[in-house]
Design a protein around this motif. Structure first.
Motif, PDB file in Angstrom:
ATOM      1  N   LEU A 146       0.805  -1.318  -0.190  1.00 44.97           N
ATOM      2  CA  LEU A 146       0.096   0.011   0.103  1.00 44.97           C
ATOM      3  C   LEU A 146       0.736   1.116   0.078  1.00 44.97           C
ATOM      4  O   LEU A 146       0.619   2.161  -0.505  1.00 44.97           O
ATOM      5  N   SER A 147       1.998   1.373   0.620  1.00 44.82           N
ATOM      6  CA  SER A 147       3.003   2.245   0.748  1.00 44.82           C
ATOM      7  C   SER A 147       3.387   2.709  -0.476  1.00 44.82           C
ATOM      8  O   SER A 147       3.180   4.103  -0.959  1.00 44.82           O
ATOM      9  N   GLY A 148       3.737   1.634  -1.571  1.00 45.29           N
ATOM     10  CA  GLY A 148       4.236   1.891  -2.685  1.00 45.29           C
ATOM     11  C   GLY A 148       3.006   2.287  -3.810  1.00 45.29           C
ATOM     12  O   GLY A 148       2.978   3.141  -4.399  1.00 45.29           O
ATOM     13  N   PHE A 150       0.434   4.233  -2.946  1.00 45.93           N
ATOM     14  CA  PHE A 150       0.132   5.352  -2.543  1.00 45.93           C
ATOM     15  C   PHE A 150       0.896   6.459  -3.799  1.00 45.93           C
ATOM     16  O   PHE A 150       0.438   7.272  -4.148  1.00 45.93           O
ATOM     17  N   HIS A 151       2.432   6.154  -3.891  1.00 47.20           N
ATOM     18  CA  HIS A 151       3.221   6.971  -4.912  1.00 47.20           C
ATOM     19  C   HIS A 151       2.683   6.630  -6.251  1.00 47.20           C
ATOM     20  O   HIS A 151       2.727   7.611  -7.084  1.00 47.20           O
ATOM     21  N   ILE A 152       1.971   5.498  -6.624  1.00 48.98           N
ATOM     22  CA  ILE A 152       1.531   5.274  -7.808  1.00 48.98           C
ATOM     23  C   ILE A 152       0.036   5.842  -7.905  1.00 48.98           C
ATOM     24  O   ILE A 152      -0.040   6.625  -9.173  1.00 48.98           O
ATOM     25  N   ALA A 188       8.492   0.692   5.278  1.00 48.91           N
ATOM     26  CA  ALA A 188       8.362   0.890   3.948  1.00 48.91           C
ATOM     27  C   ALA A 188       8.482   2.536   3.730  1.00 48.91           C
ATOM     28  O   ALA A 188       9.232   2.939   3.095  1.00 48.91           O
ATOM     29  N   CYS A 189       7.282   3.098   4.158  1.00 52.08           N
ATOM     30  CA  CYS A 189       7.188   4.537   3.975  1.00 52.08           C
ATOM     31  C   CYS A 189       7.124   5.037   5.529  1.00 52.08           C
ATOM     32  O   CYS A 189       6.272   4.550   6.159  1.00 52.08           O
ATOM     33  N   PRO A 190       7.706   5.840   5.871  1.00 51.36           N
ATOM     34  CA  PRO A 190       7.681   6.418   7.312  1.00 51.36           C
ATOM     35  C   PRO A 190       6.352   6.905   7.473  1.00 51.36           C
ATOM     36  O   PRO A 190       5.721   7.461   6.832  1.00 51.36           O
ATOM     37  N   GLU A 193       3.987  10.528   7.176  1.00 55.10           N
ATOM     38  CA  GLU A 193       4.501  11.497   5.876  1.00 55.10           C
ATOM     39  C   GLU A 193       3.475  11.380   4.867  1.00 55.10           C
ATOM     40  O   GLU A 193       3.514  12.522   4.272  1.00 55.10           O
ATOM     41  N   HIS A 194       2.691  10.437   4.621  1.00 53.62           N
ATOM     42  CA  HIS A 194       1.976  10.549   3.365  1.00 53.62           C
ATOM     43  C   HIS A 194       0.639  11.339   3.958  1.00 53.62           C
ATOM     44  O   HIS A 194       0.117  12.132   2.968  1.00 53.62           O
ATOM     45  N   ARG A 195       0.443  11.438   5.117  1.00 51.09           N
ATOM     46  CA  ARG A 195      -0.791  12.454   5.522  1.00 51.09           C
ATOM     47  C   ARG A 195      -0.370  13.878   5.530  1.00 51.09           C
ATOM     48  O   ARG A 195      -0.826  14.911   5.219  1.00 51.09           O
ATOM     49  N   GLU A 215      11.632  15.328   1.189  1.00 52.52           N
ATOM     50  CA  GLU A 215      12.235  14.581   2.316  1.00 52.52           C
ATOM     51  C   GLU A 215      11.689  13.212   2.431  1.00 52.52           C
ATOM     52  O   GLU A 215      12.523  12.496   2.970  1.00 52.52           O
ATOM     53  N   HIS A 216      10.474  13.028   2.181  1.00 53.07           N
ATOM     54  CA  HIS A 216       9.925  11.656   2.290  1.00 53.07           C
ATOM     55  C   HIS A 216      10.909  10.675   1.546  1.00 53.07           C
ATOM     56  O   HIS A 216      11.203   9.611   2.028  1.00 53.07           O
ATOM     57  N   LEU A 217      11.258  10.949   0.260  1.00 52.68           N
ATOM     58  CA  LEU A 217      12.139   9.967  -0.463  1.00 52.68           C
ATOM     59  C   LEU A 217      13.481   9.968   0.117  1.00 52.68           C
ATOM     60  O   LEU A 217      14.054   8.805   0.177  1.00 52.68           O
ATOM     61  N   HIS A 219      13.928   9.975   3.417  1.00 52.81           N
ATOM     62  CA  HIS A 219      14.111   9.312   4.496  1.00 52.81           C
ATOM     63  C   HIS A 219      13.734   7.867   4.126  1.00 52.81           C
ATOM     64  O   HIS A 219      14.459   6.989   4.851  1.00 52.81           O
ATOM     65  N   ILE A 220      13.000   7.412   3.282  1.00 54.06           N
ATOM     66  CA  ILE A 220      12.990   6.061   2.637  1.00 54.06           C
ATOM     67  C   ILE A 220      14.747   5.344   2.111  1.00 54.06           C
ATOM     68  O   ILE A 220      14.908   4.644   2.863  1.00 54.06           O
ATOM     69  N   GLU A 221      15.130   6.366   1.405  1.00 52.02           N
ATOM     70  CA  GLU A 221      16.408   6.051   1.051  1.00 52.02           C
ATOM     71  C   GLU A 221      17.450   6.032   2.211  1.00 52.02           C
ATOM     72  O   GLU A 221      18.262   5.010   2.422  1.00 52.02           O
TER      73      GLU A 221
HETATM   74 ZN   LIG Z   1       5.852   6.753   0.589  1.00 48.69          ZN
END
Ligand SMILES: [Zn+2]
Length: 243
Positions: A146-148, A150-152, A188-190, A193-195, A215-217, A219-221
């Motif tokens: 679902l984290s992935g 969200f980006h799609i 997967a995604c902090p 951050e999506h919110r 920043e979100h990207l 954090h993932i990296e």
């Molecule tokens: Zn994300």
């Protein structure tokens, strides 16, 4: 059985006309893709053609078509005389994937902030609620997928089909990269951050949307251990399976 698997099962029973064949191929592709996204298929795993024929009822030709498509998207590596393996992106490739995402996704977020509608914001919020529900029931596989997705969804909503296609591929590759280089316990995604991103989009604040995504990207990296110096993960299949 998820939706894609159900579709695969149905399609396999369908009459052998062109459309049914195409949708059966699509369904098998989607099943494998969601298995990669949920970390049920890990980097380096051999995809046994006979076994997939058995399980899906599809012909070898059709399975090979699916492998070719996944190989084109760099999710599968085809090794002559040995078969198909889930790809193992190298550290260098991982950096390139995040670099690509950094170039594209902050701009997509800004575009979306510019064209935000209440309907789009609601649909993003619904998606994050699904993420929360999966997190609450401890379903890590679903959280990662679902984290992935969200980006799609963001890329889809931004309305550029070509960039959306690139992001789809980058998100799937990121899932493989996470299985290879994740630090134990890293999400997967902090969370949250999506919110924050949705809040910026809702306010039509392009600058904030761009900054939050950047920043979100990061954090993932940053949650990955990409400090290893060898080129790529060891390919145990080639070490132990000679032919
Ligand atoms: Zn994300």
């Amino acid at each position: 059985m998820n939706a894609a698997e159900a579709a695969a099962a149905n399609a396999a029973d369908s009459p052998e006309n062109g459309t049914a064949e195409a949708s059966a191929t699509e369904a098998i592709y989607l099943s494998l893709l969601s298995a990669i996204m949920e970390h049920r298929l890990l980097a380096g795993t051999k995809l046994v053609e006979e076994r997939l024929c058995e399980v899906t009822g599809a012909s070898r030709a059709r399975i090979r078509q699916v492998f070719a498509r996944l190989a084109h998207e760099k999710l599968v590596t085809l090794v002559p005389n040995r078969g198909a393996f889930i790809a193992s992106p190298t550290v260098e490739e991982a950096h390139q994937v995040f670099q690509t995402r950094q170039v594209i996704e902050p701009e997509l977020a800004a575009t979306l902030a510019r064209h935000a509608t209440p309907a789009k914001v609601r649909s993003l919020q619904r998606h994050v609620q699904e993420e929360d529900a999966a997190r609450a029931r401890g379903d890590r596989a679903a959280v990662i997928r679902l984290s992935g997705e969200f980006h799609i969804l963001l890329a889809e909503m931004a309305g550029n089909a070509i960039l959306e296609k690139v992001i789809r591929e980058m998100v799937s590759l990121t899932c493989l990269i996470i299985t290879l280089y994740d630090r134990p316990g890293a999400p997967a995604c902090p969370e949250h951050e999506h919110r924050e991103l949705i809040a910026a989009i809702e306010k039509r604040d392009e600058g904030a949307a761009r900054a939050v995504m950047r920043e979100h990207l990061e954090h993932i990296e940053g949650s990955l251990d990409l400090t290893v110096t060898e080129v790529g993960a060891p390919d145990f299949y080639s070490i132990f399976n000679k032919g």
